[in-house]
Design an enzyme around this catalytic site. Structure first.
Site, PDB file in Angstrom:
ATOM      1  N   LYS A 115      33.776  44.938  46.601  1.00 26.76           N
ATOM      2  CA  LYS A 115      34.861  45.039  45.617  1.00 26.76           C
ATOM      3  C   LYS A 115      35.107  46.511  45.317  1.00 26.76           C
ATOM      4  CE  LYS A 115      36.010  43.171  41.022  1.00 26.76           C
ATOM      5  NZ  LYS A 115      35.578  42.210  39.990  1.00 26.76           N
ATOM      6  N   ARG A 117      29.530  42.027  45.956  1.00 27.80           N
ATOM      7  CA  ARG A 117      29.483  40.769  45.209  1.00 27.80           C
ATOM      8  C   ARG A 117      29.068  39.646  46.150  1.00 27.80           C
ATOM      9  NH1 ARG A 117      34.615  39.145  41.577  1.00 27.80           N
ATOM     10  NH2 ARG A 117      35.761  39.039  43.530  1.00 27.80           N
ATOM     11  N   ARG A 165      39.568  29.994  45.111  1.00 23.32           N
ATOM     12  CA  ARG A 165      39.992  29.937  43.715  1.00 23.32           C
ATOM     13  C   ARG A 165      41.017  28.826  43.530  1.00 23.32           C
ATOM     14  NH1 ARG A 165      39.661  35.821  42.377  1.00 23.32           N
ATOM     15  NH2 ARG A 165      38.553  36.706  44.149  1.00 23.32           N
ATOM     16  N   ASP A 173      43.748  32.421  39.153  1.00 23.72           N
ATOM     17  CA  ASP A 173      43.129  33.141  40.284  1.00 23.72           C
ATOM     18  C   ASP A 173      41.699  33.547  39.956  1.00 23.72           C
ATOM     19  OD1 ASP A 173      44.871  34.784  38.515  1.00 23.72           O
ATOM     20  OD2 ASP A 173      43.805  36.426  39.448  1.00 23.72           O
ATOM     21  N   ASN A 174      41.340  33.485  38.673  1.00 19.77           N
ATOM     22  CA  ASN A 174      39.983  33.847  38.278  1.00 19.77           C
ATOM     23  C   ASN A 174      39.145  32.612  37.982  1.00 19.77           C
ATOM     24  OD1 ASN A 174      40.549  36.545  38.582  1.00 19.77           O
ATOM     25  ND2 ASN A 174      41.087  36.854  36.436  1.00 19.77           N
TER      26      ASN A 174
HETATM   27  P1  AMP Z   1      41.995  40.907  38.397  1.00 19.29           P
HETATM   28  O1  AMP Z   1      42.660  41.312  37.145  1.00 19.29           O
HETATM   29  O2  AMP Z   1      40.790  41.752  38.735  1.00 19.29           O
HETATM   30  O3  AMP Z   1      41.679  39.466  38.475  1.00 19.29           O
HETATM   31  O4  AMP Z   1      43.010  41.238  39.574  1.00 19.29           O
HETATM   32  C1  AMP Z   1      44.285  40.676  39.653  1.00 19.29           C
HETATM   33  C2  AMP Z   1      44.934  41.072  40.943  1.00 19.29           C
HETATM   34  O5  AMP Z   1      45.130  42.485  40.990  1.00 19.29           O
HETATM   35  C3  AMP Z   1      44.138  40.730  42.197  1.00 19.29           C
HETATM   36  O6  AMP Z   1      45.058  40.389  43.196  1.00 19.29           O
HETATM   37  C4  AMP Z   1      43.451  42.017  42.510  1.00 19.29           C
HETATM   38  O7  AMP Z   1      43.092  42.114  43.869  1.00 19.29           O
HETATM   39  C5  AMP Z   1      44.512  43.040  42.145  1.00 19.29           C
HETATM   40  N1  AMP Z   1      43.942  44.343  41.817  1.00 19.29           N
HETATM   41  C6  AMP Z   1      43.180  44.684  40.753  1.00 19.29           C
HETATM   42  N2  AMP Z   1      42.869  45.981  40.788  1.00 19.29           N
HETATM   43  C7  AMP Z   1      43.428  46.515  41.896  1.00 19.29           C
HETATM   44  C8  AMP Z   1      43.467  47.814  42.492  1.00 19.29           C
HETATM   45  N3  AMP Z   1      42.836  48.855  41.942  1.00 19.29           N
HETATM   46  N4  AMP Z   1      44.158  47.954  43.626  1.00 19.29           N
HETATM   47  C9  AMP Z   1      44.794  46.928  44.205  1.00 19.29           C
HETATM   48  N5  AMP Z   1      44.798  45.683  43.696  1.00 19.29           N
HETATM   49  C10 AMP Z   1      44.128  45.464  42.558  1.00 19.29           C
HETATM   50 MG    MG Z   2      40.780  38.350  39.773  1.00 20.89          MG
END
Ligand code: AMP
Ligand code: MG
Length: 491
Positions: free
Chosen positions: A117, A180, A187, A256-257
């Site tokens: 990650k 991870r 999901r 998605d989570n």
């Molecule tokens: P999360 O809020 O971590 O569940 O992420 C939501 C979405 O945003 C997922 O598709 C992640 O892969 C994407 N995402 C989060 N941080 C980044 C990042 N720094 N660069 C690219 N995609 C991201």
């Molecule tokens: Mg996520």
């Protein structure tokens, strides 16, 4: 250039079953190379559980793997496609900064995703840089390992490396990558993706794959997709009940989570509740309290309805009948959840058998706790230790009345006082990753490059039901209340 073969035996035995799914489910993606990786956290216990070689993983070769600079033998790195409802709005997502190296197969034949990650941009990165900062990766490491020790299904954290790069968030931060480990990364949002952008055949392939990976279908089962729905609902009921029982607030329960495996996934703005209040929210972006502590069971149910929708074409030839089947299962969630929560609450209070008034007894305690803003963990810890001093609530009339009822309730069962205390100790963690302690550990690591505070904290968190002397200081509340504590997706 990334070296594609690593001849040293790290103990990893990789399969790539996800990469054999139809092409719409992933994109081939190598991790980005990073300049000067260094290891800052390595999980010895998990290394043993997975049958890996610790010495090699600590070496330059191992660090190269965790950094994405070296590829494990047999790895076919991919980014997974998925969609999701974020705060209620449907959107295309996917692994924007994570790369799946493959699935490690243990000597017992169990399969675990090994994912980096923060491994750089992927076709799903949209505007993001694909990177991760050290703070949030260490935070995920600490909290996921604490959750595991609490007995709560969760993805695990194998290692954190610093990359030697800076990442730009609010200002410059230290770049890092978390390795991870999860029983899979499928999901609810993966099914939503298939249902929206794939064919019915794609949904079926994904459902069959999920069944094979996570749920053994008994030979008596006629409708295996209905079975899948039931099992996923059951696992979520179990998971959310466990969260509620320890006061864990996920913070971003977007679809998605939510992992199909029933593991807690994506430790972004999560935190443990201190003062008992169902409306508690820590996440800075959750302005409407959608993912507040008390809402988590309702949100889980909402997410499961979205999951059920994706299975409609598989549940029955008649859409009308399929919808009925799905609705029936989803409407079962509140009961399944409540049963798990209720038996967990009884255990927290040392109750073995069942009486009609138990629900009232539990509710009235929670009401008193809310009224006095009593610390959730410490209230149950004090009840377990019979240490009812110093807390305002314990001196109140309401509590004294409740306590008399509780004591006589405990006398109306055959178990001895010792047995009751044992049950309570097993059910009430004496320590949790308190926000101020998490911050302290992160500050040591990030600002002073001193990982000793974090390491000691991790050790204590690995034994949450020990009630040992060396843990006592970790149950002390911060001097200034945490109620304004804010967590960030700063991810
Ligand atoms: P999360 O809020 O971590 O569940 O992420 C939501 C979405 O945003 C997922 O598709 C992640 O892969 C994407 N995402 C989060 N941080 C980044 C990042 N720094 N660069 C690219 N995609 C991201
Ligand atoms: Mg996520």
């Amino acid at each position: 250039m990334i070296e594609t073969k690593l001849t040293v035996d790290t103990g990893f035995k990789l399969d790539n079953s996800y990469a054999r799914l139809p092409k719409i489910f992933f994109k081939r993606q190598n991790p980005s190379e990073v300049p000067t990786p260094s290891l800052v956290a390595l999980n010895s216990k998990l290394i043993k559980e997975l049958g890996l070689n610790e010495n090699l993983l600590k070496s330059a070769d191992g660090i190269g793997i965790f950094a994405g600079n070296r590829l494990l033998e047999g790895s076919i790195p991919i980014a997974e496609a998925y969609a999701g409802h974020q705060f209620g709005y449907f959107t295309m997502l996917g692994d924007g900064r994570a790369v799946l190296l493959g699935e490690h197969v243990t000597s017992l034949g169990e399969k675990f995703d090994v994912q980096l990650k923060g491994a750089g941009r992927t076709p799903y990165s949209r505007g993001g840089d694909g990177k991760a900062a050290l703070g949030p990766m260490l935070r995920e490491y600490i909290i996921s390992e604490a959750m595991n020790a609490l007995g709560i299904p969760t993805t695990r954290s194998l290692a954190v490396v610093k990359t030697g790069e800076k990442v730009i968030r609010e200002g410059e931060q230290i770049g890092a990558i978390l390795t991870r480990v999860a029983s899979s990364h499928i999901r609810v949002g993966t099914f939503q993706y298939a249902a929206n952008w794939g064919t019915i055949e794609d949904i079926k392939v994904l459902a069959d794959y999920t069944l094979e990976r996570h749920f053994k279908v008994p030979s008596t089962i006629e409708n295996k997709y209905l079975f899948l729905l039931k099992e996923v609902i059951k696992r979520q009921a179990n998971l959310i009940a466990k969260w509620q029982l320890v006061g864990f607030i996920h913070g971003v329960m977007n679809t998605d989570n939510m992992a199909i495996s029933g593991e807690t996934i994506d430790y972004g703005p999560c935190a443990f509740m201190d003062a008992y209040d169902p409306s508690t929210v820590f996440s800075s972006i959750d302005v409407n309290g959608r993912y507040a502590y008390g809402n988590q069971p309702y949100i889980a149910s909402w997410n499961l309805a979205r999951f059920a929708e994706t299975l409609i074409p598989l549940l029955h030839n008649s859409q009308e009948k399929a919808i009925k089947l799905a609705e029936k299962e989803v409407s079962n969630f509140p009961n399944l959840y409540h049963d798990k929560w209720f038996s967990g609450m009884k255990a927290k209070l040392g109750i073995f058998n069942e009486e009609l008034e138990d629900a009232n007894l539990i509710d009235s305690l929670l009401n008193i706790m809310e009224k006095y803003s009593a610390d959730y963990t410490n209230t149950f810890r004090s009840l377990t230790l019979d240490d009812l001093e110093d807390i305002e609530m314990f001196n109140s009339k309401e509590f004294k009345k409740w306590n008399t009822l509780w004591v006589s309730r405990l006398e109306r069962q055959e178990q001895t006082k010792i047995e009751i205390k044992e049950l309570m100790k097993r059910s009430n963690p004496s320590i949790i990753p308190r926000n101020h302690r998490v911050e302290e550990a992160l500050e040591g690591a990030i600002k002073q490059e001193d990982y000793s505070v974090m390491e000691r904290f991790l050790d204590v968190l690995s034994r949450p039901y020990d009630y040992s002397k060396d843990q006592e200081e970790y149950s002390i509340l911060p001097e200034v209340s945490n109620c304004k504590y804010r967590t960030y997706c700063g991810t």
